[in-house]
Write a protein that holds these residues in place. Structure first.
Motif, PDB file in Angstrom:
ATOM      1  N   ARG A 378      -5.534  10.863  -1.638  1.00 37.18           N
ATOM      2  CA  ARG A 378      -4.495  11.540  -0.865  1.00 37.18           C
ATOM      3  C   ARG A 378      -3.862  10.542   0.095  1.00 37.18           C
ATOM      4  N   PRO A 379      -2.507  10.448   0.100  1.00 38.06           N
ATOM      5  CA  PRO A 379      -1.872   9.512   1.049  1.00 38.06           C
ATOM      6  C   PRO A 379      -1.804  10.129   2.444  1.00 38.06           C
ATOM      7  N   VAL A 380      -2.061   9.322   3.424  1.00 41.70           N
ATOM      8  CA  VAL A 380      -1.938   9.748   4.817  1.00 41.70           C
ATOM      9  C   VAL A 380      -1.127   8.689   5.560  1.00 41.70           C
ATOM     10  N   SER A 384       2.500   1.877  11.116  1.00 42.43           N
ATOM     11  CA  SER A 384       3.000   0.543  10.799  1.00 42.43           C
ATOM     12  C   SER A 384       4.497   0.655  10.506  1.00 42.43           C
ATOM     13  N   HIS A 385       5.282  -0.263  11.058  1.00 37.15           N
ATOM     14  CA  HIS A 385       6.714  -0.260  10.781  1.00 37.15           C
ATOM     15  C   HIS A 385       7.024  -0.828   9.400  1.00 37.15           C
ATOM     16  N   VAL A 386       6.142  -1.629   8.831  1.00 42.71           N
ATOM     17  CA  VAL A 386       6.362  -2.198   7.514  1.00 42.71           C
ATOM     18  C   VAL A 386       6.248  -1.071   6.486  1.00 42.71           C
ATOM     19  N   PRO A 387       7.281  -0.823   5.688  1.00 40.96           N
ATOM     20  CA  PRO A 387       7.278   0.376   4.825  1.00 40.96           C
ATOM     21  C   PRO A 387       6.079   0.453   3.889  1.00 40.96           C
ATOM     22  N   GLU A 388       5.711  -0.657   3.205  1.00 41.23           N
ATOM     23  CA  GLU A 388       4.623  -0.570   2.243  1.00 41.23           C
ATOM     24  C   GLU A 388       3.260  -0.386   2.908  1.00 41.23           C
ATOM     25  N   ARG A 389       3.213  -0.513   4.228  1.00 44.56           N
ATOM     26  CA  ARG A 389       1.953  -0.288   4.936  1.00 44.56           C
ATOM     27  C   ARG A 389       1.982   0.997   5.760  1.00 44.56           C
ATOM     28  N   ALA A 390       3.023   1.781   5.613  1.00 47.78           N
ATOM     29  CA  ALA A 390       3.159   2.981   6.436  1.00 47.78           C
ATOM     30  C   ALA A 390       2.286   4.125   5.942  1.00 47.78           C
ATOM     31  N   GLN A 391       1.507   3.911   4.888  1.00 48.56           N
ATOM     32  CA  GLN A 391       0.600   4.935   4.417  1.00 48.56           C
ATOM     33  C   GLN A 391      -0.630   4.262   3.823  1.00 48.56           C
ATOM     34  N   ARG A 392      -1.683   5.013   3.745  1.00 47.62           N
ATOM     35  CA  ARG A 392      -2.910   4.556   3.112  1.00 47.62           C
ATOM     36  C   ARG A 392      -3.509   5.701   2.335  1.00 47.62           C
ATOM     37  N   TRP A 393      -4.443   5.375   1.455  1.00 46.76           N
ATOM     38  CA  TRP A 393      -5.022   6.370   0.561  1.00 46.76           C
ATOM     39  C   TRP A 393      -6.453   6.669   0.992  1.00 46.76           C
ATOM     40  N   VAL A 394      -6.782   7.939   1.041  1.00 45.53           N
ATOM     41  CA  VAL A 394      -8.103   8.379   1.471  1.00 45.53           C
ATOM     42  C   VAL A 394      -8.615   9.385   0.445  1.00 45.53           C
ATOM     43  N   PRO A 395      -9.920   9.682   0.463  1.00 41.55           N
ATOM     44  CA  PRO A 395     -10.443  10.740  -0.427  1.00 41.55           C
ATOM     45  C   PRO A 395      -9.699  12.047  -0.213  1.00 41.55           C
ATOM     46  N   PRO A 396      -9.585  12.863  -1.249  1.00 39.33           N
ATOM     47  CA  PRO A 396      -8.683  14.026  -1.183  1.00 39.33           C
ATOM     48  C   PRO A 396      -9.018  15.018  -0.087  1.00 39.33           C
TER      49      PRO A 396
END
Length: 507
Positions: A378-380, A384-396
């Motif tokens: 699940r993305p959360v 971060s202002h850098v677009p490709e770092r503005a989200q991360r993936w965690v367990p659902p």
């Protein structure tokens, strides 16, 4: 009471090989190695290797030059720690609690129990004898504080017992459990014995080490702990009762239908155990013993704590589709090493959700079994202002982590490309708006442009040569909108001509 297992790693290797001390392969030079950036390094040696002059910490190539017949095996620090934890629980026969003294020691509270073994000398003799029966050579010492017991076990006489009139001033400063760098500093200062740290030297050392808060880096803290002037907290090792059920079968089974029946019975038994403790299983391990001695193991992790036997049995059933029972399975064991509190609930609600397919946890578990444990995430958002770092993936179903809040971003495109694609851009001036760009072989005329939105590199994560970005929201003649950026400035001194990339598509 302090127990020092100075040869824990090599004793474990010898016991795993089924050897006695000094017999078989242990009679020849042997060492355990671990991989480092500069090559294999020796972490433990047996007695034969030590007699040949091989020292722990030597590079393998240097040791082989000294002892060409040196045999090696890979070290297992995780196994050593697991064995030490098991020994800590077993050692509670000598006291109410025990603690780890990593990497190769134990500390046991023996206050008021020595008379049960005929005195402190009898307690030490009993511990040494029982450890020797298990194949471990140990040095044991008893003292009023953990630090003093450790010092005597490592640098005192065999089976030392510290009496009130005894002094530890003649022991070396290394007996204070200091790190090597601190010991080296003390030796350069001419302080080689514990007794030399008191008196005039104490005031000077207090100024010298006033900024060292770690006990291993501050000799005065260790000295006070040794003499009982300050408390030394220890973390006791507590046994964990893992929920476990098993079935020993009267006759070996080979057919899948019978195995499914046994698996269903195991799940029902385990659920009753979990209900009695108000727990739910997050990780389950199934072990099947075959007649020929082979053990088949399956592991399962659930998205949320569960006590549903049908759901658990169905998930394990998918993992057993390619099972080869051989001549039959005679023992099945199911355990839940990872559990979480799960209050009792009305099972009819969950059963209805399962029947109608609205149970999110059950759906995630099925997808994880079919696609793999890392395929469902699940993305959360991440600050971060850098677009490709503005989200991360965690367990659902992972809980929300504590954070300082999300950054107030500007308008972002509807679709962000997995990787920014390079484009060729024509602009009126180096600092002007883009007029035309080529992407995937097609030329697009820009009718509208907005920007730039400047995003500086994250200096705390990246190298100093990373360039800033100027983002533009543009629209071509056919009404399609894009999100492009220029990487760097013409005269920023961090590379050549700035490059252009297309990173997103707007609505």
């Amino acid at each position: 009471m302090s127990i020092w297992l100075a040869r824990l790693a090599i004793d474990r290797w010898r016991l795993a090989e089924g050897l006695r001390a000094g017999e078989g392969a242990d009679a020849a030079p042997h060492a355990l190695i671990s991989d480092t950036a500069h090559g294999p390094r020796l972490t433990a040696t047996n007695a034969a290797a030590q007699e040949a002059g091989v020292q722990v910490g030597t590079m393998l190539t240097d040791a082989r030059a000294l002892c060409p017949s040196l045999a090696v095996a890979q070290a297992d620090p995780a196994g050593d720690r697991a064995a030490l934890e098991a020994l800590a629980l077993w050692a509670q026969r000598w006291g109410p609690w025990s603690a780890l003294d990593l990497p190769d020691g134990l500390v046991i509270d023996v206050t008021g129990v020595a008379h049960l073994f005929g005195g402190e000398a009898g307690l030490i003799a009993d511990a040494t004898q029982l450890l020797a029966r298990r194949g471990f050579k140990a040095r044991v010492a008893i003292a009023p504080t953990a630090g003093a017991a450790w010092a005597l076990a490592h640098y005192g006489p065999e089976g030392a017992i510290l009496q009130p009139e005894d002094s530890l001033d003649d022991l070396p400063v290394a007996a204070l459990r200091l790190d090597p760098a601190t010991v080296l500093v003390l030796r350069r200062l001419g302080l080689k014995r514990i007794g030399e740290l008191s008196g005039v030297a104490r005031d000077a050392l207090a100024r010298r080490f006033r900024n060292h808060k770690a006990p291993a880096a501050n000799p005065l803290i260790r000295l006070d702990q040794l003499r009982g002037r300050v408390p030394e907290p220890l973390l006791p090792v507590l046994p964990v009762d893992v929920p476990l059920v098993q079935r020993r079968l009267m006759e070996p089974i080979r057919h899948r239908s019978l195995l499914d029946q046994v698996l269903g019975d195991l799940c029902a038994d385990l659920v009753r155990v979990l209900e009695g403790r108000a727990l739910g299983a997050r990780r389950l391990e199934l072990a099947l013993w075959k007649v020929d001695g082979e053990v088949l193991q399956c592991r399962l992790e659930l998205a949320a704590a569960s006590r549903d036997p049908t759901h658990i049995a169905a998930l394990f059933g998918r993992k057993l589709d390619d099972l080869d029972a051989g001549f039959g399975i005679e023992l099945a064991r199911l355990r839940a090493p990872w559990t979480e509190p799960l209050p009792l609930s009305q099972r009819d609600f969950e059963a209805a959700a399962e029947m109608h397919g609205t149970s999110l946890a059950a759906c995630i578990d099925r997808l994880s079994i079919r696609l793999g444990p890392d395929a469902v995430r699940r993305p959360v958002p991440r600050a971060s202002h850098v677009p490709e770092r503005a989200q991360r993936w965690v367990p659902p179903l992972a809980g929300e982590s504590v954070s300082q809040g999300d950054l107030p971003f500007h308008t972002r495109p509807l679709k962000l490309l997995d990787r920014a694609e390079p484009i060729a851009v024509l602009y009126a001036s180096p600092d002007g708006l883009p007029r035309r760009f080529r992407w995937r072989g097609q030329v697009h005329e820009i009718t509208r442009a907005e920007g730039p939105e400047r995003i500086a590199p994250e200096w705390w994560r990246e190298r100093s040569t990373v360039r800033l970005r100027d983002y533009y929201r543009i629209e071509d003649g056919e009404g399609r909108r894009y999100w492009i950026y220029r990487n760097g400035l013409p005269d920023d001194g961090r590379g050549g001509v700035p490059e252009w990339f297309l990173q997103g598509l707007c609505a």
